[in-house]
Scaffold this motif. Structure first.
Motif, short mmCIF file in Angstrom:
data_model
loop_
_atom_site.label_atom_id
_atom_site.label_comp_id
_atom_site.label_asym_id
_atom_site.label_seq_id
_atom_site.Cartn_x
_atom_site.Cartn_y
_atom_site.Cartn_z
N LEU A 16 14.98 -11.98 -50.49
CA LEU A 16 14.92 -10.52 -50.47
C LEU A 16 15.80 -9.96 -49.36
CD1 LEU A 16 13.56 -8.20 -51.93
CD2 LEU A 16 11.66 -8.38 -50.33
N ALA A 17 15.80 -10.61 -48.22
CA ALA A 17 16.65 -10.18 -47.11
C ALA A 17 18.12 -10.27 -47.50
CB ALA A 17 16.38 -11.04 -45.88
N GLU A 18 18.49 -11.33 -48.18
CA GLU A 18 19.88 -11.47 -48.62
C GLU A 18 20.26 -10.37 -49.61
OE1 GLU A 18 20.17 -15.50 -49.99
OE2 GLU A 18 19.98 -16.31 -47.95
N LEU A 19 19.34 -10.03 -50.49
CA LEU A 19 19.59 -8.95 -51.45
C LEU A 19 19.77 -7.62 -50.71
CD1 LEU A 19 19.65 -7.74 -54.33
CD2 LEU A 19 17.17 -7.46 -54.13
N ILE A 20 18.86 -7.31 -49.80
CA ILE A 20 18.93 -6.05 -49.06
C ILE A 20 20.22 -5.96 -48.24
CG2 ILE A 20 17.89 -4.79 -47.12
CD1 ILE A 20 15.18 -5.33 -48.41
N ASP A 21 20.64 -7.06 -47.67
CA ASP A 21 21.87 -7.05 -46.87
C ASP A 21 23.10 -6.70 -47.69
OD1 ASP A 21 20.61 -7.50 -44.47
OD2 ASP A 21 20.90 -9.68 -44.53
N THR A 22 23.05 -6.87 -48.99
CA THR A 22 24.19 -6.50 -49.84
C THR A 22 24.32 -4.99 -49.97
OG1 THR A 22 22.98 -6.55 -51.95
CG2 THR A 22 23.99 -8.63 -51.20
N PHE A 23 23.32 -4.24 -49.57
CA PHE A 23 23.33 -2.79 -49.71
C PHE A 23 23.93 -2.05 -48.51
CE2 PHE A 23 19.39 -3.85 -52.28
CZ PHE A 23 20.09 -3.90 -53.47
N ARG A 24 24.34 -2.78 -47.51
CA ARG A 24 24.96 -2.13 -46.35
C ARG A 24 26.33 -1.58 -46.76
NH1 ARG A 24 26.12 -4.53 -40.27
NH2 ARG A 24 26.90 -2.56 -39.44
N THR A 25 26.59 -0.33 -46.36
CA THR A 25 27.88 0.26 -46.68
C THR A 25 28.85 -0.02 -45.53
OG1 THR A 25 27.37 2.41 -45.69
CG2 THR A 25 26.80 2.11 -48.01
N ILE A 26 30.11 0.00 -45.84
CA ILE A 26 31.14 -0.33 -44.87
C ILE A 26 31.18 0.66 -43.70
CG2 ILE A 26 33.02 0.90 -46.01
CD1 ILE A 26 34.75 -1.64 -45.32
N SER A 27 30.73 1.88 -43.94
CA SER A 27 30.79 2.91 -42.90
C SER A 27 29.56 2.94 -41.99
CB SER A 27 30.96 4.29 -43.55
OG SER A 27 29.83 4.57 -44.36
N GLU A 28 28.56 2.11 -42.25
CA GLU A 28 27.34 2.14 -41.44
C GLU A 28 27.51 1.35 -40.14
OE1 GLU A 28 23.32 2.44 -43.86
OE2 GLU A 28 24.63 0.92 -44.73
N SER A 29 27.18 2.00 -39.05
CA SER A 29 27.17 1.29 -37.76
C SER A 29 25.99 0.33 -37.75
CB SER A 29 27.03 2.29 -36.61
OG SER A 29 25.74 2.87 -36.64
N GLU A 30 25.98 -0.55 -36.78
CA GLU A 30 24.88 -1.51 -36.67
C GLU A 30 23.54 -0.78 -36.48
OE1 GLU A 30 23.17 -5.07 -37.01
OE2 GLU A 30 25.33 -4.75 -37.18
N LYS A 31 23.55 0.25 -35.64
CA LYS A 31 22.33 1.03 -35.38
C LYS A 31 21.85 1.72 -36.66
CE LYS A 31 21.40 5.20 -32.81
NZ LYS A 31 21.86 6.02 -31.72
N HIS A 32 22.77 2.33 -37.37
CA HIS A 32 22.45 3.03 -38.62
C HIS A 32 21.89 2.03 -39.64
CE1 HIS A 32 23.96 6.27 -41.63
NE2 HIS A 32 23.07 5.51 -42.22
N TRP A 33 22.57 0.90 -39.80
CA TRP A 33 22.14 -0.10 -40.78
C TRP A 33 20.79 -0.70 -40.42
CZ3 TRP A 33 21.56 -1.57 -45.32
CH2 TRP A 33 21.18 -2.86 -45.66
N LYS A 34 20.57 -1.00 -39.15
CA LYS A 34 19.30 -1.60 -38.74
C LYS A 34 18.13 -0.70 -39.14
CE LYS A 34 16.75 -3.31 -34.80
NZ LYS A 34 16.55 -3.24 -33.37
N SER A 35 18.28 0.58 -38.93
CA SER A 35 17.21 1.52 -39.27
C SER A 35 17.04 1.66 -40.79
CB SER A 35 17.50 2.89 -38.66
OG SER A 35 17.52 2.80 -37.26
N ARG A 36 18.16 1.78 -41.51
CA ARG A 36 18.06 1.92 -42.97
C ARG A 36 17.53 0.64 -43.60
NH1 ARG A 36 20.94 2.14 -48.01
NH2 ARG A 36 22.75 1.06 -47.19
#
Length: 106
Positions: A16-36
């Motif tokens: 599930l973690a691997e699936l969710i990690d595919t949803f990160r967009t290229i423009s998201e910072s680490e902080k933004h992605w961690k929260s989303r």
């Protein structure tokens, strides 16, 4: 879920973690992605296929509101805020509306 709970959940649900990690967009910072990402983990059990796109859209609404100051209908904002309850975003920007700025200048 607290940070420790999220990490434990990830360890127990690696696929599930691997699936969710595919949803990160290229423009998201680490902080933004961690929260989303945490938003997605907290709510994914309620949005399985074919409703996963709905969860992704709600996660973007929440992240855009928190990090970019985007405004949405009160009903939608209440819903995503409830879904994000307990997510601690450090140093989230504070946004003011045009009306608030104009009032300050008077």
């Amino acid at each position: 879920m607290a940070d420790g709970d999220i990490e434990e959940f990830i360890e127990q649900n690696r696929h599930l973690a691997e699936l969710i990690d595919t949803f990160r967009t290229i423009s998201e910072s680490e902080k933004h992605w961690k929260s989303r990402r945490e938003f997605l983990f907290r709510n994914i059990q309620d949005y399985e296929d074919p409703h996963l796109d709905h969860l992704l859209a709600l996660s973007m609404v929440w992240a855009n509101h928190v990090f970019l100051g985007c405004r949405y209908s009160p009903v939608l904002l209440d819903r995503v805020k409830e879904m994000a309850e307990g997510i601690d975003v450090h140093d989230a920007p504070v946004f003011k509306t045009r009306d608030e700025i104009m009032k300050q200048q008077r």
